[in-house]
Design a protein around this motif. Structure first.
Motif, PDB file in Angstrom:
ATOM      1  N   VAL A  69      -4.509  -5.492   0.111  1.00 17.18           N
ATOM      2  CA  VAL A  69      -3.498  -5.515  -0.715  1.00 17.18           C
ATOM      3  C   VAL A  69      -2.817  -7.150  -0.693  1.00 17.18           C
ATOM      4  N   ARG A  70      -2.548  -7.546  -1.469  1.00 18.90           N
ATOM      5  CA  ARG A  70      -1.810  -8.842  -1.545  1.00 18.90           C
ATOM      6  C   ARG A  70      -0.474  -8.697  -2.357  1.00 18.90           C
ATOM      7  N   ASN A  71       0.472  -9.194  -2.031  1.00 18.61           N
ATOM      8  CA  ASN A  71       2.015  -9.090  -2.861  1.00 18.61           C
ATOM      9  C   ASN A  71       2.134  -7.839  -3.452  1.00 18.61           C
ATOM     10  N   ASN A  72       1.719  -6.818  -2.655  1.00 22.66           N
ATOM     11  CA  ASN A  72       1.801  -5.371  -3.186  1.00 22.66           C
ATOM     12  C   ASN A  72       0.999  -4.798  -4.017  1.00 22.66           C
ATOM     13  N   LYS A  73      -0.231  -5.739  -4.486  1.00 24.04           N
ATOM     14  CA  LYS A  73      -0.943  -5.250  -5.401  1.00 24.04           C
ATOM     15  C   LYS A  73      -2.507  -5.271  -4.825  1.00 24.04           C
ATOM     16  N   ILE A  74      -3.272  -4.221  -5.369  1.00 25.91           N
ATOM     17  CA  ILE A  74      -4.655  -4.234  -4.793  1.00 25.91           C
ATOM     18  C   ILE A  74      -5.330  -5.472  -5.323  1.00 25.91           C
ATOM     19  N   VAL A  75      -5.934  -6.222  -4.455  1.00 26.91           N
ATOM     20  CA  VAL A  75      -6.732  -7.297  -4.783  1.00 26.91           C
ATOM     21  C   VAL A  75      -8.421  -7.180  -4.656  1.00 26.91           C
ATOM     22  N   SER A  76      -8.872  -6.157  -3.906  1.00 27.47           N
ATOM     23  CA  SER A  76     -10.203  -5.577  -3.725  1.00 27.47           C
ATOM     24  C   SER A  76     -10.280  -4.449  -2.973  1.00 27.47           C
ATOM     25  N   ILE A  77     -11.496  -3.761  -3.174  1.00 31.74           N
ATOM     26  CA  ILE A  77     -11.651  -2.499  -2.478  1.00 31.74           C
ATOM     27  C   ILE A  77     -13.176  -2.319  -2.350  1.00 31.74           C
ATOM     28  N   ALA A  81     -18.645   0.609   4.862  1.00 34.52           N
ATOM     29  CA  ALA A  81     -19.853  -0.068   5.309  1.00 34.52           C
ATOM     30  C   ALA A  81     -20.049  -1.491   4.889  1.00 34.52           C
ATOM     31  N   GLY A  82     -19.243  -1.960   3.746  1.00 29.33           N
ATOM     32  CA  GLY A  82     -19.373  -3.405   3.172  1.00 29.33           C
ATOM     33  C   GLY A  82     -20.524  -3.479   2.630  1.00 29.33           C
ATOM     34  N   ASP A  83     -21.014  -2.406   1.784  1.00 32.61           N
ATOM     35  CA  ASP A  83     -22.361  -2.506   1.147  1.00 32.61           C
ATOM     36  C   ASP A  83     -21.855  -2.894  -0.487  1.00 32.61           C
ATOM     37  N   PHE A  84     -20.712  -2.218  -0.844  1.00 35.45           N
ATOM     38  CA  PHE A  84     -20.389  -2.549  -2.399  1.00 35.45           C
ATOM     39  C   PHE A  84     -18.902  -2.850  -2.651  1.00 35.45           C
ATOM     40  N   GLN A  85     -18.555  -3.384  -3.731  1.00 30.45           N
ATOM     41  CA  GLN A  85     -17.182  -3.659  -4.211  1.00 30.45           C
ATOM     42  C   GLN A  85     -16.976  -2.394  -5.336  1.00 30.45           C
ATOM     43  N   VAL A  86     -15.911  -1.845  -5.035  1.00 28.60           N
ATOM     44  CA  VAL A  86     -15.465  -0.889  -6.139  1.00 28.60           C
ATOM     45  C   VAL A  86     -15.014  -1.585  -7.243  1.00 28.60           C
ATOM     46  N   PRO A  87     -15.611  -1.345  -8.499  1.00 26.68           N
ATOM     47  CA  PRO A  87     -15.138  -1.864  -9.864  1.00 26.68           C
ATOM     48  C   PRO A  87     -13.721  -1.669 -10.147  1.00 26.68           C
ATOM     49  N   GLN A  88     -13.257  -3.003 -10.500  1.00 23.61           N
ATOM     50  CA  GLN A  88     -11.730  -3.189 -10.706  1.00 23.61           C
ATOM     51  C   GLN A  88     -11.180  -1.750 -11.563  1.00 23.61           C
ATOM     52  N   GLU A  89     -12.002  -1.333 -12.561  1.00 21.57           N
ATOM     53  CA  GLU A  89     -11.351  -0.063 -13.487  1.00 21.57           C
ATOM     54  C   GLU A  89     -11.372   1.004 -12.719  1.00 21.57           C
ATOM     55  N   HIS A  90     -11.977   0.932 -11.609  1.00 19.85           N
ATOM     56  CA  HIS A  90     -11.813   2.351 -10.756  1.00 19.85           C
ATOM     57  C   HIS A  90     -10.670   2.244  -9.666  1.00 19.85           C
ATOM     58  N   TRP A  91      -9.898   1.057  -9.640  1.00 14.30           N
ATOM     59  CA  TRP A  91      -9.063   0.775  -8.869  1.00 14.30           C
ATOM     60  C   TRP A  91      -7.917   1.784  -8.867  1.00 14.30           C
ATOM     61  N   GLN A  92      -7.553   2.314  -9.967  1.00 12.95           N
ATOM     62  CA  GLN A  92      -6.686   3.239 -10.565  1.00 12.95           C
ATOM     63  C   GLN A  92      -6.640   4.541  -9.344  1.00 12.95           C
ATOM     64  N   TRP A  93      -7.643   4.831  -8.902  1.00 12.32           N
ATOM     65  CA  TRP A  93      -7.830   6.104  -8.270  1.00 12.32           C
ATOM     66  C   TRP A  93      -7.399   5.688  -6.763  1.00 12.32           C
ATOM     67  N   PHE A  94      -7.054   4.593  -6.187  1.00 11.74           N
ATOM     68  CA  PHE A  94      -6.558   4.292  -5.013  1.00 11.74           C
ATOM     69  C   PHE A  94      -4.750   3.766  -5.166  1.00 11.74           C
ATOM     70  N   ARG A  95      -4.422   3.924  -3.787  1.00 11.03           N
ATOM     71  CA  ARG A  95      -3.051   3.581  -3.810  1.00 11.03           C
ATOM     72  C   ARG A  95      -2.755   2.703  -2.877  1.00 11.03           C
ATOM     73  N   THR A  96      -1.618   1.592  -3.139  1.00 12.36           N
ATOM     74  CA  THR A  96      -1.054   0.701  -1.955  1.00 12.36           C
ATOM     75  C   THR A  96      -0.069   1.829  -1.324  1.00 12.36           C
ATOM     76  N   ILE A  97       0.425   1.271  -0.254  1.00 15.63           N
ATOM     77  CA  ILE A  97       1.697   1.964   0.402  1.00 15.63           C
ATOM     78  C   ILE A  97       2.767   2.533  -0.339  1.00 15.63           C
ATOM     79  N   ASP A  98       3.215   1.300  -1.333  1.00 18.77           N
ATOM     80  CA  ASP A  98       4.273   2.111  -2.178  1.00 18.77           C
ATOM     81  C   ASP A  98       3.655   2.974  -2.901  1.00 18.77           C
ATOM     82  N   GLN A  99       2.686   2.882  -3.594  1.00 14.29           N
ATOM     83  CA  GLN A  99       1.969   3.932  -4.471  1.00 14.29           C
ATOM     84  C   GLN A  99       1.705   5.307  -3.716  1.00 14.29           C
ATOM     85  N   LEU A 100       1.408   5.120  -2.717  1.00 18.12           N
ATOM     86  CA  LEU A 100       1.318   6.535  -1.956  1.00 18.12           C
ATOM     87  C   LEU A 100       2.723   7.375  -1.786  1.00 18.12           C
ATOM     88  N   PHE A 101       3.708   6.510  -1.685  1.00 19.27           N
ATOM     89  CA  PHE A 101       4.942   7.114  -1.552  1.00 19.27           C
ATOM     90  C   PHE A 101       5.475   7.758  -2.827  1.00 19.27           C
TER      91      PHE A 101
END
Length: 153
Positions: A69-77, A81-101
């Motif tokens: 997270v940079r500047n309160n926005k997800i920049v990579s997932i 294991a470091g084997d694959f990057q989650v496609p940006q269109e799937h980032w909606q399923w994860f949360r920043t700390i503010d979004q967790l709250f």
């Protein structure tokens, strides 16, 4: 003055001095989502990484993902294991700390059948929460587990 009285006075001063040196960041955290959210905001952390798992019957359910997270926005997932990057269109399923709250507060305010939350002792964010919105429904429960938090500079 007796030796015991002097010892008690010296010990009393030592305890007062030690209490004054306690780092306020380690004061007990309340169980209030709102209080912990205020505490989190006061820290001003906007760049960090963490490991997060969605707890649900869903595409990434149970998988540990490293979120940057940079500047309160997800920049990579990526997977832990470091084997694959989650496609940006799937980032909606994860949360920043503010979004967790926000997600936890919204869920709690919806008066779910079951709700539990645990907070990180150092930073106060929800490191675990679980929601069961409806008692008789199946597979609609969800939650998040967040570990490995690292503030970045």
């Amino acid at each position: 003055m007796t030796r015991n009285k002097i010892l008690i006075i010296v010990l009393g001063f030592m305890l007062m001095f030690a209490y004054g040196c306690v780092d306020k960041a380690f004061e007990p955290i309340t169980d209030s989502l709102e209080d912990n959210h205020t505490r989190w905001k006061s820290l001003g952390i906007s760049d960090y990484s963490m490991v997060q798992s969605q707890l649900c019957f869903c595409a990434y359910g149970g998988s540990k993902m490293i979120i940057h997270v940079r500047n309160n926005k997800i920049v990579s997932i990526q997977d832990s294991a470091g084997d694959f990057q989650v496609p940006q269109e799937h980032w909606q399923w994860f949360r920043t700390i503010d979004q967790l709250f926000e997600t936890a507060i919204s869920a709690k305010n919806g008066k779910p059948n079951s709700f539990s939350v645990e907070f990180d002792k150092e930073y106060g964010f929800p490191n675990y929460f679980w929601v069961d919105p409806v008692a008789q429904a199946a597979d609609e429960e969800y939650g998040y587990s967040t570990t490995g938090f690292r503030a970045l500079k």
